[in-house]
Design a protein around this motif. Structure first.
Motif, PDB file in Angstrom:
ATOM      1  N   THR A   1       0.819  -1.225   0.000  1.00 43.43           N
ATOM      2  CA  THR A   1       0.000   0.000   0.000  1.00 43.43           C
ATOM      3  C   THR A   1       0.851   1.273   0.000  1.00 43.43           C
ATOM      4  O   THR A   1       0.695   2.128  -0.886  1.00 43.43           O
ATOM      5  N   PRO A   2       1.758   1.466   0.951  1.00 43.52           N
ATOM      6  CA  PRO A   2       2.576   2.695   0.901  1.00 43.52           C
ATOM      7  C   PRO A   2       3.526   2.719  -0.293  1.00 43.52           C
ATOM      8  O   PRO A   2       3.792   3.795  -0.856  1.00 43.52           O
ATOM      9  N   LEU A   3       4.060   1.553  -0.696  1.00 39.76           N
ATOM     10  CA  LEU A   3       4.958   1.531  -1.846  1.00 39.76           C
ATOM     11  C   LEU A   3       4.234   1.930  -3.127  1.00 39.76           C
ATOM     12  O   LEU A   3       4.774   2.660  -3.970  1.00 39.76           O
ATOM     13  N   THR A   4       3.005   1.444  -3.276  1.00 43.81           N
ATOM     14  CA  THR A   4       2.214   1.801  -4.458  1.00 43.81           C
ATOM     15  C   THR A   4       1.933   3.302  -4.482  1.00 43.81           C
ATOM     16  O   THR A   4       2.031   3.963  -5.527  1.00 43.81           O
TER      17      THR A   4
ATOM     18  N   LEU B   1       6.114   3.160   6.236  1.00 43.43           N
ATOM     19  CA  LEU B   1       7.025   2.038   6.018  1.00 43.43           C
ATOM     20  C   LEU B   1       8.058   1.942   7.136  1.00 43.43           C
ATOM     21  O   LEU B   1       8.382   0.844   7.614  1.00 43.43           O
ATOM     22  N   VAL B   2       8.569   3.082   7.555  1.00 45.36           N
ATOM     23  CA  VAL B   2       9.560   3.096   8.632  1.00 45.36           C
ATOM     24  C   VAL B   2       8.958   2.534   9.914  1.00 45.36           C
ATOM     25  O   VAL B   2       9.585   1.737  10.624  1.00 45.36           O
ATOM     26  N   ARG B   3       7.724   2.960  10.236  1.00 45.38           N
ATOM     27  CA  ARG B   3       7.071   2.445  11.453  1.00 45.38           C
ATOM     28  C   ARG B   3       6.884   0.938  11.380  1.00 45.38           C
ATOM     29  O   ARG B   3       7.073   0.220  12.366  1.00 45.38           O
ATOM     30  N   LEU B   4       6.492   0.447  10.210  1.00 45.72           N
ATOM     31  CA  LEU B   4       6.285  -0.986  10.041  1.00 45.72           C
ATOM     32  C   LEU B   4       7.584  -1.750  10.275  1.00 45.72           C
ATOM     33  O   LEU B   4       7.617  -2.757  11.005  1.00 45.72           O
ATOM     34  N   VAL B   5       8.666  -1.275   9.671  1.00 44.69           N
ATOM     35  CA  VAL B   5       9.964  -1.937   9.862  1.00 44.69           C
ATOM     36  C   VAL B   5      10.395  -1.866  11.321  1.00 44.69           C
ATOM     37  O   VAL B   5      10.910  -2.848  11.887  1.00 44.69           O
ATOM     38  N   ASN B   6      10.196  -0.700  11.947  1.00 47.06           N
ATOM     39  CA  ASN B   6      10.562  -0.571  13.357  1.00 47.06           C
ATOM     40  C   ASN B   6       9.779  -1.532  14.240  1.00 47.06           C
ATOM     41  O   ASN B   6      10.327  -2.144  15.167  1.00 47.06           O
ATOM     42  N   GLU B   7       8.467  -1.644  13.966  1.00 50.66           N
ATOM     43  CA  GLU B   7       7.638  -2.559  14.756  1.00 50.66           C
ATOM     44  C   GLU B   7       8.087  -4.008  14.565  1.00 50.66           C
ATOM     45  O   GLU B   7       8.125  -4.792  15.514  1.00 50.66           O
ATOM     46  N   LEU B   8       8.428  -4.369  13.323  1.00 56.38           N
ATOM     47  CA  LEU B   8       8.920  -5.726  13.069  1.00 56.38           C
ATOM     48  C   LEU B   8      10.226  -5.977  13.803  1.00 56.38           C
ATOM     49  O   LEU B   8      10.450  -7.068  14.350  1.00 56.38           O
TER      50      LEU B   8
END
Length: 459
Positions: free
Chosen positions: A248-251, A282-289
């Protein structure tokens, strides 16, 4: 030889059965033969006593030995029992001798001839009348069994041998059936394990007809297979959800950058801000992972120290009061009546409570309340209970809320900006603390989450 479990069970069952059968048959045969011979000896003694009584009675009546009816009695025993007598008076003179009848019977072929080496037993008895010795009676009989007795004993032995053979056959049959039935469940378990190894996660072991111990093992295997199937489903769902969250964010970023490149959009401040927001998503998603992976790491090191629950609540109040006021949600903190001490990693504790409070804030609308209080129990735990008046969680969704990217309402987290990992981090960190998480919720009423921390450091 004896490589399989069934062959070993069958061999040892048969070995024990054979030993038992042979021992029992031996003792039965030996005991019966001994008892039978003892019975014959007692019966012979009774017959001899009867002859003695008749001779003494006849002598007392007549004053001397008479041939009738004593001789008829001696003749009867000689003809039927091979029990012969020699009667002597007090001077040692022979008065009657029934042993001669055997020679006469042999000459007539009415009895079997005397075999070479056949032994005869003699026993003498003193005859008395009124305490006066009147003579001597000598009983003569063959050692061992006579014809009918020997035949009877052979018949009994034949029955014993027949019973032993039948028991052996039954022992073999039942040992084969029992070993087959006992190992059938293990064969099923082995087959199912091989299927599971081939990634057939739908395999299950039927429980009908299995012994209790094997059934318990089969139940454990079925639970394991079900757990693996669930983990595989969650893995696929996680991969799909992660791809969706990234797509979604990449698109959006792609379309915006292409619009800048093609000159369709001017890179204004507002449009650059939109692109930046997608990038930060995207940054938040990576940080959460990264946080989740760190929390689930079995090598995670916790710096546990002794903390006081009241001071933790005071820190949460200072940290979260501004954001709660900004949304218009009332934060109610209930101070404990006395000091409650427990052990936890302070930074991880704040991370756990922050995630739960952030969730409570997200799903509680303006004007509603969120309350946090301290609980204790008799099992050595101190708990933090966060109760909100939010939208609540459906009963079917409660067991899954700690799974990565799980959403009961697929659009709910997107509306609030979440990625569905916060509670997964909470569960991983609580497991690292050897604590417990309890959840209660009712749709449209609210949710209660209690986080239990141990009072003492556990090994």
């Amino acid at each position: 030889m004896l490589q399989t479990l069934r062959s070993k069970i069958l061999f040892y069952l048969l070995l024990i059965s054979m030993i038992g059968i042979l021992l029992v048959s031996f003792f039965i045969q030996w005991g019966f033969e001994a008892s039978f011979k003892s019975y014959l000896d007692r019966n012979r003694e009774k017959k001899i006593e009867r002859v003695i009584v008749e001779i003494e009675k006849d002598y007392k009546k007549n004053g001397h030995f008479t041939s009738d009816p004593v001789f008829n009695l001696l003749h009867e025993h000689a003809m039927t029992d091979q029990l012969y007598f020699q009667l002597f008076d007090r001077f040692g003179r022979l008065q009657m001798d029934s042993s001669k009848i055997r020679g006469m019977l042999n000459s007539l072929g009415l009895t079997e001839p005397v075999t070479i080496g056949e032994e005869w037993h003699t026993k003498s008895y003193t005859l008395k009348v009124d305490q006066t010795v009147i003579g001597k009676l000598v009983a003569i009989y063959p050692e061992g069994l006579i014809d009918d007795e020997h035949t009877f004993l052979q018949t009994i032995q034949l029955y014993i041998y027949g019973a032993v053979c039948l028991t052996i056959v039954l022992a073999i049959l039942f040992s084969m059936l029992f070993s087959k039935k006992l190992t059938l469940g293990l064969k099923k378990l082995s087959f199912a394990a091989n299927e599971l190894q081939q990634h057939n996660l739908s395999v299950r072991i039927p429980l009908v007809g299995l012994p209790t111990e094997v059934k318990d093992l089969a139940i454990s295997f079925n639970n394991l297979a079900e757990s693996l199937a669930k983990e595989e489903m969650l893995r696929k769902q996680f991969t799909g959800d992660l791809a969706h969250e990234l797509r979604t964010p990449l698109t959006t970023l792609r379309s915006q950058i292409e619009a800048y490149q093609d000159g369709v959009w001017e890179p204004t401040h507002e449009r650059l801000q939109q692109s930046h927001e997608e990038l930060m998503r995207l940054v938040r998603l990576v940080n959460e992972l990264e946080k989740l992976l760190a929390a689930e790491n079995p090598q995670i090191r916790l710096e546990k120290i002794e903390l006081e629950a009241g001071s933790v609540l005071a820190a949460l109040w200072d940290m979260f009061l501004p954001v709660f006021n900004e949304k218009g949600v009332h934060l109610d903190i209930v101070e404990p009546g006395e000091e409650e001490m427990f052990f936890a990693d302070k930074d991880r504790l704040v991370q756990i409570l922050s995630n739960v409070l952030n969730n409570a804030l997200k799903y509680t609308v303006e004007g509603k309340n969120v309350r946090i209080s301290v609980l204790t129990n008799e099992e050595g735990y101190v708990g933090f209970q966060i109760v909100d008046e939010g939208s609540g969680i459906a009963e079917d969704d409660i067991p899954h809320i700690f799974e990565r990217f799980y959403r009961g309402d697929k659009s709910r987290d997107r509306k609030t900006g979440g990625v569905g990992i916060g509670l997964s981090i909470v569960k991983a960190l609580m497991d690292a603390h050897q604590g417990m998480v309890k959840v209660k919720s009712t749709v449209n009423i609210g949710t209660s989450i209690t986080l239990w921390f141990p009072r003492e450091i556990k090994n």
